[in-house]
Design an enzyme around this catalytic site. Structure first.
Site, short mmCIF file in Angstrom:
data_model
loop_
_atom_site.label_atom_id
_atom_site.label_comp_id
_atom_site.label_asym_id
_atom_site.label_seq_id
_atom_site.Cartn_x
_atom_site.Cartn_y
_atom_site.Cartn_z
N GLY A 48 -3.45 -2.90 5.12
CA GLY A 48 -3.80 -2.33 3.82
C GLY A 48 -2.65 -1.65 3.11
N LYS A 49 -1.42 -2.12 3.35
CA LYS A 49 -0.26 -1.52 2.68
C LYS A 49 -0.33 -1.70 1.17
CE LYS A 49 2.96 -3.83 4.70
NZ LYS A 49 2.09 -4.69 5.52
N THR A 51 -2.96 -2.32 -0.80
CA THR A 51 -4.04 -1.51 -1.37
C THR A 51 -3.61 -0.06 -1.49
OG1 THR A 51 -5.75 -2.96 -0.46
CG2 THR A 51 -6.41 -0.73 -1.04
N ASP A 73 7.49 -7.41 -0.45
CA ASP A 73 6.82 -8.23 0.55
C ASP A 73 6.82 -9.68 0.08
OD1 ASP A 73 5.13 -9.48 2.33
OD2 ASP A 73 3.63 -7.89 2.31
N GLU A 244 -5.97 0.76 15.80
CA GLU A 244 -5.90 -0.25 16.86
C GLU A 244 -4.53 -0.14 17.52
OE1 GLU A 244 -6.71 -4.10 15.28
OE2 GLU A 244 -8.74 -3.59 14.62
#
Length: 377
Positions: A48-49, A51, A73, A244
């Protein structure tokens, strides 16, 4: 012990002395900081970078005169996030008058300024000299890019970076440039004699002073960029992860590298967190008692099936919360005393479009306790 082993060990540390969180669990201080010019948002792929960086940019647009959201990116998800096509030129985001976005390629470009004077000698010798510095071509391109960005007249620039490994390479470029260009500068006198000798036997016009003027310019530029990176008043890094193992592991690796490079980092956004549900748990024995009171067999079967499915869903929910709590506890113990840790909820749908991004951005301002699961038993 290897670096991987030491990192793995660090992720299992628990602090018995941990009491209250000293840092706010939101990004208010980051957003209200008027001195920051560069805000990098990074982490493992798929956490989620984009976002998060889009949401930070939207909030900054409410507080700063002009904001640029810059994607480095290669996937360039910012266009998808805003449902608007962006290019390598700053483009005004729809519905804003001070928020721009651009998507750039940080790989090597033929236009890098290190293509100095076109001479057969220079083009053949300089690459040979730089072979001992792998990645120098990308580093030179990155230096040119960062210098261009530095000259842009925006109040603040938010970088939506590539996954961790690629980002760490980018952050290492200023030091690589410093070594490579310093090496060339140290060879100046030796090269000068060689080139003068070559010039007396050939018709090649080698403008040595012009070459070294360019090298000195690039060296000064790399030092300036590194200085900017290491100035906590101007630059900071926001780490994004999910609860995680691999994501937390990469976050630790990223934070260690940022610390080594003296780059400020005091905010962590944890996405896809399952928060407690405000609903009663399924009491199977109570349901079985109710089931016996139902005379209609079809209703009894439907009710029994509903209870079973509900229990299965509850088990999945509790298992998920327990698993996330393991890593949320590690995040809290490792970073709770030094970082603003912002937990963002797992949502029903993906964040796309300005309305959804704006709603998500508002949640970055809300203080939320880190939801560690504790069994009632």
């Amino acid at each position: 012990m290897s670096d991987a082993d030491s990192l793995s060990c660090s992720l299992t540390l628990e602090s018995d002395e941990y009491d209250e969180e000293e840092y706010d669990t939101n990004l208010s201080k980051l957003l209200e900081n008027k001195t920051l010019n560069w805000i990098f948002v990074g982490g493992k792929g798929g956490v989620g970078k984009t976002t998060t960086s889009c949401s930070i940019a939207v909030q900054l647009a409410k507080r700063r005169e002009s904001v640029l959201l810059l994607s480095t990116d290669p996937a360039h998800n910012t266009s998808d996030a805003f449902n608007q096509k962006f290019t390598n030129q700053p483009t005004l985001i729809n519905s804003f008058d001070n928020l721009y976005c651009m998507e750039i390629d940080t790989t090597y470009s033929e236009n890098t300024a290190f293509k100095l004077n076109k001479t057969e000698f220079f083009d053949s010798i300089i690459p040979e000299l730089l072979q001992s510095f792998p990645g120098i071509d990308e580093a030179l391109c990155f230096a040119e890019l960062m210098q261009s960005i530095k000259n842009m007249k925006y109040s603040v620039i938010v970088f939506d970076t590539a996954p961790t490994g690629h980002t760490l390479r980018l952050l290492a470029f200023p030091e690589l440039l410093k070594k490579a260009l310093g090496y060339l500068i140290s060879l100046r006198e030796k090269l000068k004699g060689t080139l003068n000798m070559l010039k007396s036997f050939t018709n090649n016009e080698v403008e040595l002073e012009g070459i070294y003027e360019k090298i000195n310019h690039l060296n000064a530029m790399s030092i300036s960029i590194q200085s900017n990176f290491q100035n906590p008043l101007k630059t900071t890094f926001v780490c994004v992860c999910i609860p995680e193992f691999l994501s937390v592991y990469e976050t630790e690796r990223l934070i260690q590298e940022l610390t080594k490079k003296n780059i400020s980092c005091y905010n962590i956004v944890v996405n896809q967190v399952v928060f407690p549900l405000d609903c009663p748990t399924v009491n199977v024995s109570h349901c079985e008692g109710l089931l016996k009171q139902i005379k209609d067999k079809k209703i009894q079967e439907s009710f029994s099936s509903l209870v079973q499915k509900t229990k299965e869903l509850e088990d999945v929910y509790i298992s998920r919360r327990k698993l996330q709590s393991k890593y949320l506890t590690q995040i809290k113990n490792l970073y709770g005393n030094d970082f603003h840790i912002v937990c963002m909820p797992q949502l029903k749908s993906e964040i796309r479009g300005l309305e959804n991004i704006s709603n998500f951005s508002e949640m970055l301002l809300e203080s939320k306790d880190i939801p560690i699961y504790r069994s009632e038993g």
